[in-house]
Write a protein that holds these residues in place. Sequence first.
Motif, PDB file in Angstrom:
ATOM      1  N   GLN A 115       0.838   2.269   8.051  1.00  0.00           N
ATOM      2  CA  GLN A 115       2.237   1.743   7.749  1.00  0.00           C
ATOM      3  C   GLN A 115       2.039   0.261   6.630  1.00  0.00           C
ATOM      4  O   GLN A 115       2.753   0.323   5.613  1.00  0.00           O
ATOM      5  N   ASN A 116       1.076  -0.575   6.126  1.00  0.00           N
ATOM      6  CA  ASN A 116       0.820  -1.848   6.734  1.00  0.00           C
ATOM      7  C   ASN A 116      -0.286  -2.290   6.646  1.00  0.00           C
ATOM      8  O   ASN A 116      -0.856  -1.883   7.578  1.00  0.00           O
ATOM      9  N   CYS A 117      -0.618  -3.171   5.948  1.00  0.00           N
ATOM     10  CA  CYS A 117      -2.198  -4.132   5.154  1.00  0.00           C
ATOM     11  C   CYS A 117      -2.333  -5.265   4.604  1.00  0.00           C
ATOM     12  O   CYS A 117      -1.151  -5.863   3.878  1.00  0.00           O
ATOM     13  N   GLU A 129       0.176  -9.342   2.954  1.00  0.00           N
ATOM     14  CA  GLU A 129       0.795  -8.088   2.799  1.00  0.00           C
ATOM     15  C   GLU A 129       0.208  -8.066   1.548  1.00  0.00           C
ATOM     16  O   GLU A 129       0.823  -8.365   1.020  1.00  0.00           O
ATOM     17  N   ILE A 130      -0.208  -6.592   1.269  1.00  0.00           N
ATOM     18  CA  ILE A 130      -0.864  -6.200   0.663  1.00  0.00           C
ATOM     19  C   ILE A 130       0.179  -5.141  -0.039  1.00  0.00           C
ATOM     20  O   ILE A 130       0.444  -4.270   0.736  1.00  0.00           O
ATOM     21  N   VAL A 131       0.880  -5.328  -1.460  1.00  0.00           N
ATOM     22  CA  VAL A 131       1.611  -4.653  -1.834  1.00  0.00           C
ATOM     23  C   VAL A 131       1.760  -3.772  -2.919  1.00  0.00           C
ATOM     24  O   VAL A 131       1.152  -4.017  -3.584  1.00  0.00           O
ATOM     25  N   ASP A 132       1.986  -1.765  -2.756  1.00  0.00           N
ATOM     26  CA  ASP A 132       1.078  -1.096  -3.543  1.00  0.00           C
ATOM     27  C   ASP A 132       2.252  -0.705  -4.183  1.00  0.00           C
ATOM     28  O   ASP A 132       2.835   0.352  -3.991  1.00  0.00           O
ATOM     29  N   LYS A 133       2.712  -1.064  -5.939  1.00  0.00           N
ATOM     30  CA  LYS A 133       2.867  -0.803  -6.248  1.00  0.00           C
ATOM     31  C   LYS A 133       3.098   0.347  -6.942  1.00  0.00           C
ATOM     32  O   LYS A 133       2.129   0.031  -8.826  1.00  0.00           O
ATOM     33  N   LYS A 134       3.274   0.953  -6.977  1.00  0.00           N
ATOM     34  CA  LYS A 134       2.601   2.259  -7.563  1.00  0.00           C
ATOM     35  C   LYS A 134       3.788   3.130  -8.465  1.00  0.00           C
ATOM     36  O   LYS A 134       5.023   2.889  -8.363  1.00  0.00           O
TER      37      LYS A 134
END
Length: 134
Positions: A115-117, A129-134
Amino acid sequence: MVFDRVIRQVQFLGGLSLLWLLLVCPVQAKAVPDVVDVTIGLMQLPKEGQETYRLIHQGGPFPYEKDGVVFGNRERLLSAKPRGYYHEYTVKTPGERSRGARRIVCGGLEVSKPQNCYYSDDHYASFREIVDKK
């Protein structure tokens, strides 16, 4: 002789002052953050961190034996969750013989679908917190 007596009185009064401070002015406990308030974009991670993140989401295989073990959150910098919620993964550090200090810690019920990394480059002293903007 007089000097020794003065010292004893100062020590006694100092002890009373400390006791008074403890009773009248209770120490405020430092609040533990509910969640990390700093983010880092996936593409801002070092290339080794991006690779580790990709391996986490595909379920491995991981290069280090300890990758995927339960992270205990002893530092209490991440949100409090039941044991087994967080897992840690090594982010390879070029030139480092050991695992180094860089880690990714992910939380969630499914290990390969976190759910979060969070990324730490200082062995859990801080997290982003890692935000993966796809």
